[in-house]
Design an enzyme around this catalytic site. Structure first.
Site, mmCIF file in Angstrom:
data_model
loop_
_atom_site.group_PDB
_atom_site.id
_atom_site.type_symbol
_atom_site.label_atom_id
_atom_site.label_comp_id
_atom_site.label_asym_id
_atom_site.label_seq_id
_atom_site.Cartn_x
_atom_site.Cartn_y
_atom_site.Cartn_z
ATOM 1 C CB ILE A 17 32.339 49.141 33.707
ATOM 2 C CG1 ILE A 17 31.036 48.376 33.950
ATOM 3 C CG2 ILE A 17 32.761 49.006 32.240
ATOM 4 C CD1 ILE A 17 29.848 48.929 33.187
ATOM 5 C CE1 TYR A 151 24.016 56.898 33.674
ATOM 6 C CE2 TYR A 151 22.150 55.599 32.901
ATOM 7 C CZ TYR A 151 23.508 55.725 33.132
ATOM 8 O OH TYR A 151 24.357 54.695 32.811
ATOM 9 C CB VAL A 185 26.955 46.081 34.701
ATOM 10 C CG1 VAL A 185 28.286 45.417 35.037
ATOM 11 C CG2 VAL A 185 26.753 46.114 33.186
#
Length: 265
Positions: A17, A151, A185
């Site tokens: 990204i 996370y 993604v």
């Protein structure tokens, strides 16, 4: 050229990204500071973008002084800094049974503390340009998957940082702070993780509709396109906002309970 003459520092921009955001920024007229852990990959990005449009710094963002060194590189190379994109992140599995204190603190250090320190280091320069900060979070910030506990907590902390500083820095420094929360993604690292989990090479071509209503997951370029709005002047004085980027409503969604179609994630 929505970012003409702007200088933008993007952490974690040698791949995924961050790389897509850097490429999109240059297309829109900006000059960028590329950051990553892999010297060869960072050099490839600079070569692709052009040495007159990009410069790279390779270092672990959690090293003491690294945030200031990144800011100093932007100022010494281009004379200004208009925006910081806090994209660098550690993505690793873990739950309450498998996560120890060291792993938890490493995750928080990379995903929450480092963005804070980079924003703090950049603040004097951003104040001069009435610049902006864009944090790249995750839809996991709202609760997360069972095996992404540390996370998810770190991304929840980042979201609080965005909302808090989005108010404070706009009032005190004229600096906007916003965040985008990508969903699933298809980055290079995500593809690698899924192969390591035992999935076939083309696992992303045949996903259950419950996870990918469109028949595919998101491309890094689609996240980058959204990032440009928050970095450009067209977003005006908007600050302290979080935008989710997923192909289904993440909060309140109740997918079918048939678990036979769930892929290994």
């Amino acid at each position: 050229m929505r970012l003409e003459n702007k200088v933008i520092l993007i952490s974690g921009s040698a791949t995924g990204i961050g790389k897509a955001i850097a490429k999109c920024c240059v297309t829109e007229g900006a000059r960028v500071i590329i950051h990553g852990l892999e010297a060869d990959l960072a050099a490839e990005v600079v070569a692709e973008l052009g040495a007159d449009k990009a410069v790279a710094h390779v270092e672990d963002l959690t090293n003491e002084g690294c945030p200031q060194r990144l800011v100093d590189l932007a100022l010494s190379t281009y004379g200004q800094l208009d925006a910081v994109v806090n994209n660098a992140a550690m993505v690793s599995q873990g739950n309450i049974h498998t996560t120890d204190a060291a792993f938890f603190m490493k995750m928080m250090s990379v995903n929450a503390l480092a963005p804070f320190l980079l924003t703090k280091a950049a603040l004097p320069a951003l104040t001069k340009t009435h610049g902006s900060v864009l944090n790249i979070g995750s839809v996991n910030a709202y609760s997360g998957e069972p095996n992404l506990l540390p996370y998810s907590i770190s991304k929840g902390a980042l979201m609080t940082l965005t909302r808090n500083l989005g108010d404070t820095l706009m009032r005190e420094n004229g600096v906007r702070v916003n965040q985008i929360n990508p969903g699933w993604v298809l980055t290079e690292n995500e593809a690698k993780r899924k192969r390591e989990h035992g999935l076939r090479e083309d696992w992303y071509t045949d996903l259950p509709k419950v996870y990918a209503p469109a028949g595919r997951i998101l491309w890094p370029e689609e996240i980058a396109a959204a990032a440009i709005f928050w970095l450009a002047d067209e977003s005006g004085p908007i600050s302290g906002q979080v935008m989710d980027l997923e192909q289904h409503p993440f909060i309140g969604r109740n997918p079918p309970k048939d678990t036979s179609t769930i892929p290994s994630k």
